[in-house]
Design an enzyme around this catalytic site. Structure first.
Site: not given
Length: 223
Positions: A10, A12, A170
């Site tokens: 991922d 961001d 995240d």
């Protein structure tokens, strides 16, 4: 953990702290429309489900007429393009972690819900693009995370099996997508996750820094 062929990462909240970019672009957009601004915490709790969701949620948060969305979208896109990466920073340990994954011969892809037109130049600007064979944004496929489709398509592009393709993220979006796609999952603890503690989500490992991954994998594989 099975022998790995690939890692899908991922962006961001996992590779780069981009909250500053979101806050600046959104507030400039709202200012253009004569609307009140938003703070960093609101963005941290809202980001991760794509730009459309972020902007619609922002307009609702400040009490704007939903009919303003089209005008707001054009302004937001222009402002974000202008400042992309200027208020962002790579998280500590990220470059070392990516370098280690690359040194193991794994094929790497970045899979994000950020539009591809923002993701690619951001990774270039931050010096991370060279680690990835593929960079896919939220507009690259018919659906975006937490749907498993982007993970399956990315595995196809990398020539890897989902069960041997590590998802690193995240948030619950990454966790749901990995679980549905059949990919092993590692979550970093420093990201956003909609204001919730990511350690409450099941994963093979929860890392405070991406460069801890080498040690954890060696432990898990009995090396």
């Amino acid at each position: 953990m099975p022998p790995l062929q690939a890692a899908i990462v991922d962006l961001d909240g996992t590779l780069i702290d981009t909250l500053g970019d979101f806050v600046v672009a959104l507030n400039r957009c709202l200012q253009d429309l004569g609307l009140p601004g938003i703070d960093r915490q609101f963005v941290a709790n809202t980001v991760g489900k794509g730009s459309e969701h972020l902007l619609r949620s922002t307009l609702a948060h400040v009490g704007a007429d939903p009919a303003l969305y089209a005008a707001a979208w054009a302004r937001y896109q222009a402002h974000y393009q202008a400042i992309n990466g200027q208020h962002a920073q790579v998280y500590p340990g990220v470059e070392q972690g990516l370098s280690w994954l690359h040194s193991q011969g794994l094929r790497l892809a970045c899979l994000t819900n950020k539009p591809t037109a923002f993701a690619q130049p951001l990774l270039q600007r931050m010096g991370l693009a060279g680690y990835f064979e593929r960079i896919y944004g939220g507009d690259a496929f018919e659906r975006c995370k937490p749907d498993p489709l982007p993970l399956w398509r990315t595995c196809e592009a990398l020539g890897s099996e989902p069960s041997r393709s590590l998802m690193i993220g995240d948030s619950s979006n990454d966790a749901e997508a990995a679980r549905a796609a059949g990919c092993p999952l590692v979550l970093v603890t420093y990201g956003y996750n909609h204001g919730q503690d990511v350690r409450a989500l099941p994963a093979w490992a929860h890392l405070d820094r991406l460069d801890q991954l080498a040690h954890r994998l060696r432990q898990g594989l009995g090396a």
